[in-house]
Design a protein around this motif. Structure first.
Motif: not given
Length: 345
Positions: A39-41, A128-129, A179-181
């Motif tokens: 979902p962070a995408n 963050a999502g 989460m993504n980075y």
């Protein structure tokens, strides 16, 4: 009767579990189905402001009279880029539908998602999502066969059965977080990694009113992690290596591979894409695609490499994705700076 019901329930549970890991939110092109991966995408679009996509997968048609089919439509966008300093919100949604087996097990899922994206200096981005959705699963019991309909040689649907499927259609509420980075030190290098947890609320999913003793019909949490990169090696070639791993209730899947974009025009508006992936212990997945301006069309074919290849002739699944990317005029339109390597000047 209780024993027979328990046996049938366990069979259903085993099928549902394998289905959820093999089909539920499952695409070989996981990288072209961003909202079903993490979902962070949502709104995590390095080279555009919004996108609309569709995915379709057809699996095991060579060995099943009713193959597994999975399809989705989705979209997401970046919003409030002019109101949040060095950040923005991502809003999106997805509709997914699966059908599988002679019982026509049908899953319809509708999700809405939101994510917050924050730049960390000039070379990295943290996100963050979460998403929340409604799931409905239903089954056509008229085509099912039960143990007490076995006459010693065949299953006879005309025979009565003591098995009572009390709710052939079930609906539940579902929650995911992630989460993504991303790290992009130059216009030739981009690295992105993410992690998500699905079915966080562990909703109950069963076609029976009650569970047999010792069995838990609540959805098991599913964990998904991925890493990908994009590297511009020349004015004609961009290479994109990537890896994906998911685990749910002890069942896991790992996919490794890469694709390369080849520039067919000076402005990068026409590109051909070729790639090869490997789902560990299961399939080799070649990919071919074409990019024209903001539209990307990709096709993959799962060549079965496991012991199942003896029965399906290595014909596993075929899949395609179609994505349309766009930009807002108020954010510099087509001149918007991309965070990842690009052929466009």
């Amino acid at each position: 009767m209780i024993l027979k019901k328990k046996i049938v329930f366990i069979c259903f549970a085993a099928f549902a579990l394998s289905y959820s890991n093999a089909q539920d939110l499952h695409f070989s092109q996981w990288f072209n189905s961003p909202l079903s991966t993490n979902p962070a995408n949502t709104g995590f679009i390095p080279d555009a402001d919004y996108r609309l996509g569709a995915n379709y997968r057809n699996q095991w048609s060579s060995i099943m009279s009713v193959p597994y089919t999975t399809m989705s439509i989705w979209g997401d966008a970046q919003v409030f880029r002019d109101r949040i300093e060095n950040g923005w919100l991502g809003l999106g949604g997805m509709i997914l539908r699966d059908q599988a087996g002679s019982g026509t097990l049908t899953s319809t899922e509708v999700y809405g998602s939101v994510a917050y994206h924050q730049m960390l200096g000039y070379t990295s981005l943290l996100t963050a999502g979460f998403n929340a959705g409604w799931i409905n699963k239903r089954i056509n019991t008229t085509n099912l066969k039960f143990p007490d309909q076995f006459d010693g040689k065949f299953f006879d649907n005309s025979l009565p059965t003591s098995v009572e499927i009390t709710q052939p259609s079930v609906s539940l509420f579902d929650i995911q977080v992630g989460m993504n980075y991303a790290y992009f030190p130059s216009d030739k290098t981009y690295i992105n990694a993410g992690f998500s947890v699905w079915h966080l609320n562990r909703a109950r999913e069963s076609f029976f009113a009650t569970d047999p003793v010792g069995y838990d019909s609540r959805l098991q949490m599913r964990y998904i992690g991925f890493i990908n990169g994009s590297f511009k090696v020349s004015d004609l070639v961009i290479v994109n290596p990537m890896g994906y791993y998911t685990n749910q209730a002890g069942a896991s899947e790992a996919v490794l591979g890469l694709n390369a974009q080849y520039n067919l025009s000076n402005d990068g508006e026409q590109q051909v894409v070729g790639g090869l992936y490997y789902r560990v212990g299961d399939a080799v997945i070649p990919m071919i695609g074409f990019i024209y301006k903001n539209i990307r069309l990709m096709f993959t074919y799962d060549v079965t490499a496991s012991s199942l290849s003896k029965y399906n002739g290595s014909r596993g699944a075929w899949e395609f994705s179609l994505i349309d990317y766009g930009t807002y005029n108020q954010y510099n339109g087509d001149r918007r700076q991309s965070l990842c390597p690009s052929f466009r000047q």
